[in-house]
Write an enzyme that holds these catalytic residues in place. Structure first.
Site, mmCIF file in Angstrom:
data_model
loop_
_atom_site.group_PDB
_atom_site.id
_atom_site.type_symbol
_atom_site.label_atom_id
_atom_site.label_comp_id
_atom_site.label_asym_id
_atom_site.label_seq_id
_atom_site.Cartn_x
_atom_site.Cartn_y
_atom_site.Cartn_z
ATOM 1 N N ARG A 38 16.582 33.410 -10.360
ATOM 2 C CA ARG A 38 16.382 31.977 -10.113
ATOM 3 C C ARG A 38 14.909 31.684 -9.887
ATOM 4 N NH1 ARG A 38 19.740 29.136 -5.652
ATOM 5 N NH2 ARG A 38 18.862 27.307 -6.697
ATOM 6 N N CYS A 56 13.697 28.040 -0.087
ATOM 7 C CA CYS A 56 14.708 28.659 -0.953
ATOM 8 C C CYS A 56 15.198 27.567 -1.893
ATOM 9 C CB CYS A 56 15.835 29.271 -0.116
ATOM 10 S SG CYS A 56 16.565 28.107 1.067
#
Length: 299
Positions: A198, A257
């Site tokens: 990611r 995040c």
């Protein structure tokens, strides 16, 4: 005895027997099945624990689907951050703490079944509300049960409402404007806790844009844990962060995040390692990539 970072199952057992004012929170959650966390709690939890739902207790309703479309929270309900899991403002959070009987004199203990991925959110929020005496149960419910700890099921008896008083913030929250203004400057070191695919922009299952904030370093949050799900020893964590940061000052680290939740194990690990309490960009990637004018890096 007050606990401010981690607490072991044995220490929690002794604390529960001591009669010291205590409130335990179960923060178990599953991102792709939002109702599963409470179902796990109903099936088994530490006796006396209160369930703290990520979406209804630890996030603002802003941006969530409502009866008449997406909710836009304003005024007293205005969130304190952006992103997929925006923080409630401190006053709303204090109201929730009061409603579940959390008092300023209490030791708080938080846990989950998810490698501290979700309970770290409540740990940080309590610090942000001015409450220092909060600790993560190292190893979560699994460690509690492995140590012979009892488990309850179903609902817990209701608690008398308290009046939780906010104190000076003991945790640093930064927003997108602050992050953007310091991109590329040595006063800021961005640390992204998402999985490496990611981070690199190879996949993006949750947010509309793939990639990462330019200049960010990557440390997936699970790297802080042993195979048993406990935090690694302090010296090991310190060495790992030193290798990652190089010549960068640990005090400059800003954690993020996808939505400000899984960043917290990195932040806690740095504190366990003796590197201080670093900052959180709670809006994180989901907030950053919502503005097309902000730069994005891949690879």
């Amino acid at each position: 005895m007050n606990y401010t970072t981690l607490i072991s199952a044995a220490q929690l057992q002794a604390l529960m027997k001591s009669g010291q004012p205590l409130r335990i929170f179960d923060c178990t959650f599953e991102l792709m099945q939002p109702h599963a966390g409470e179902q796990h709690y109903q099936a088994a939890h530490i006796p006396g624990a209160i369930y703290a739902d990520l979406e209804t207790a630890l996030s603002a309703r802003h941006g969530m689907p409502g009866a008449h479309g997406v909710i836009t929270a304003t005024g007293a309900d205005a969130p304190a951050s952006g992103g997929r899991h925006p923080l409630p403002n401190r006053e709303k959070f204090a109201t929730w703490l009061s409603s579940v009987g959390m008092g300023n004199e209490m030791q708080a203990v938080v846990y989950d079944r998810n490698g501290a991925n979700y309970c770290g959110r409540l740990w940080w929020m309590l610090k942000w509300a001015g409450h220092e005496n909060v600790a993560v149960l190292d190893g979560g419910l699994q460690a509690w049960q492995a140590a012979g700890g009892a488990a309850s099921s179903g609902e817990e008896p209701a608690h008398f409402q308290t009046h939780f008083l906010l104190g000076p913030e003991r945790a640093t929250l930064v927003d997108a404007d602050r992050v953007a203004s310091q991109l590329g400057r040595p006063v800021q070191t961005l640390l992204d806790a998402r999985a490496t695919p990611r981070f690199k922009g190879e996949v993006e299952p949750l947010d509309p844009v793939a990639g990462h904030i330019p200049g960010a370093l990557n440390r997936p949050f699970g790297q802080n844990l042993t195979p048993e799900g406990r935090f690694k020893p302090a010296e090991q964590l310190k060495a790992e962060f030193a290798a990652l940061l190089g010549q960068r000052d640990p005090a400059t680290v800003v954690h993020h995040c996808g939505s400000g939740v899984s960043a917290l194990p990195n932040l806690i690990a740095m504190e366990v390692a003796g590197l201080g309490r670093t900052a959180l960009y709670a809006g994180s990637w989901s907030d950053w990539c919502s503005d097309a004018s902000r730069p994005i890096a891949q690879g």
